[in-house]
Design a protein around this motif. Structure first.
Motif, PDB file in Angstrom:
ATOM      1  N   PRO A 155       0.816  -1.210   0.000  1.00 34.40           N
ATOM      2  CA  PRO A 155       0.000   0.000   0.000  1.00 34.40           C
ATOM      3  C   PRO A 155       0.855   1.267   0.000  1.00 34.40           C
ATOM      4  N   ALA A 156       0.358   2.293  -0.663  1.00 31.81           N
ATOM      5  CA  ALA A 156       1.096   3.562  -0.732  1.00 31.81           C
ATOM      6  C   ALA A 156       0.941   4.367   0.560  1.00 31.81           C
ATOM      7  N   ASP A 157      -0.201   4.223   1.210  1.00 36.44           N
ATOM      8  CA  ASP A 157      -0.460   4.983   2.435  1.00 36.44           C
ATOM      9  C   ASP A 157       0.572   4.604   3.509  1.00 36.44           C
ATOM     10  N   PRO A 158       1.209   5.589   4.141  1.00 37.77           N
ATOM     11  CA  PRO A 158       2.323   5.265   5.043  1.00 37.77           C
ATOM     12  C   PRO A 158       1.994   4.290   6.177  1.00 37.77           C
ATOM     13  N   ARG A 159       0.825   4.384   6.762  1.00 42.20           N
ATOM     14  CA  ARG A 159       0.550   3.513   7.918  1.00 42.20           C
ATOM     15  C   ARG A 159       0.356   2.050   7.523  1.00 42.20           C
ATOM     16  N   PRO A 160      -0.540   1.755   6.587  1.00 42.92           N
ATOM     17  CA  PRO A 160      -0.613   0.337   6.178  1.00 42.92           C
ATOM     18  C   PRO A 160       0.688  -0.160   5.567  1.00 42.92           C
ATOM     19  N   ARG A 161       1.411   0.711   4.876  1.00 44.46           N
ATOM     20  CA  ARG A 161       2.698   0.291   4.309  1.00 44.46           C
ATOM     21  C   ARG A 161       3.663  -0.100   5.438  1.00 44.46           C
ATOM     22  N   ALA A 162       3.676   0.692   6.486  1.00 42.86           N
ATOM     23  CA  ALA A 162       4.575   0.390   7.601  1.00 42.86           C
ATOM     24  C   ALA A 162       4.186  -0.916   8.298  1.00 42.86           C
ATOM     25  N   GLN A 163       2.875  -1.183   8.384  1.00 42.50           N
ATOM     26  CA  GLN A 163       2.452  -2.464   8.979  1.00 42.50           C
ATOM     27  C   GLN A 163       2.963  -3.636   8.138  1.00 42.50           C
TER      28      GLN A 163
END
Ligand SMILES: N[C@@H](CCC(=O)N[C@@H](CS)C(=O)NCC(=O)O)C(=O)O
Length: 209
Positions: free
Chosen positions: A86-94
């Motif tokens: 995912p591009a969105d930082p939070r789901p990407r970080a997960q």
């Protein structure tokens, strides 16, 4: 052209093959490593300094090592809109956190169990080391199982690169003669779901050798 260097029996190669198949990217794979050898040459070491597999090579002289980094690169470079990363930082970080967990927490004991039970002749096995690693791997799988009780995939609501990093290992875990494997119903259900995906089946569920 994407060229993937590494034998198909390596879990770290399998996860990259799964991604390439899942994304439908054209690629070629060359067998090196293990019984194939070919990883001690200066040319190979220039791609993978430790002589491990996989290594990625693209036209124009670009090369890359570390399987989880290769997964992220392939999405960034060839499928930037894929929900797998995912591009969105939070789901990407997960997603990245669970990829890291695979490399650092599950990978070492899982590898000890696999090499001990599958690649070591019975008379040479270290039963105590295998038993200890089995307990450690089971504890890590129990953590994954608990997450899968809350959401259908390792890092959340949809299939991601995180799932891809565990795919080769879960096939081994459920199909090796592991003693004391704890019940993990959510892990089992997730694995059964993966088995319905042609790309996973092709890349990660060959003979365990
Ligand atoms: N952290 C590295 C580990 C690579 C690694 O340990 N690869 C193993 C196979 S899974 C290897 O190269 N073994 C020696 C060989 O196949 O010759 C990665 O994820 O790419």
């Amino acid at each position: 052209m994407i060229r993937l260097w590494g034998r198909s029996t390596s879990s770290n190669v399998m996860k990259v093959v799964w991604l390439l198949e899942e994304l439908g990217l054209p690629y070629e794979r060359r067998d090196v490593g293990g019984p194939f050898g070919g990883t001690a040459t200066p040319e190979y070491r220039a791609m993978q300094p430790l002589g491990l597999v996989p290594a990625l090579e693209e036209d124009g002289g670009f090369t890359l090592f570390e399987s989880n980094v290769i997964l992220r690169y392939l999405c960034n470079a060839h499928a930037p809109a894929t929900p797998l990363y995912p591009a969105d930082p939070r789901p990407r970080a997960q997603v990245e956190a669970w990829m890291e967990f695979q490399q650092t927490a599950l990978g070492p004991p899982a590898s000890t169990v696999f090499v001990g039970l599958v690649r070591t002749p019975p008379e040479k096995r270290d039963a105590a080391a295998i038993a200890k690693a089995t307990r450690e791997a089971a504890a890590m799988w129990t953590i994954i199982d608990a997450g899968l009780a809350r959401h259908p995939y390792v890092a959340g609501e949809s299939l991601s690169l995180a799932d891809l990093t565990y795919g080769p290992h879960v096939h081994r875990w459920f199909n090796m003669p592991v003693e004391g494997r704890p019940a993990a119903p959510h892990l089992r259900a997730w694995y059964d779901g993966l088995l319905t995906r042609p790309a996973y089946k092709a890349a990660c569920t060959g003979p365990i050798v």
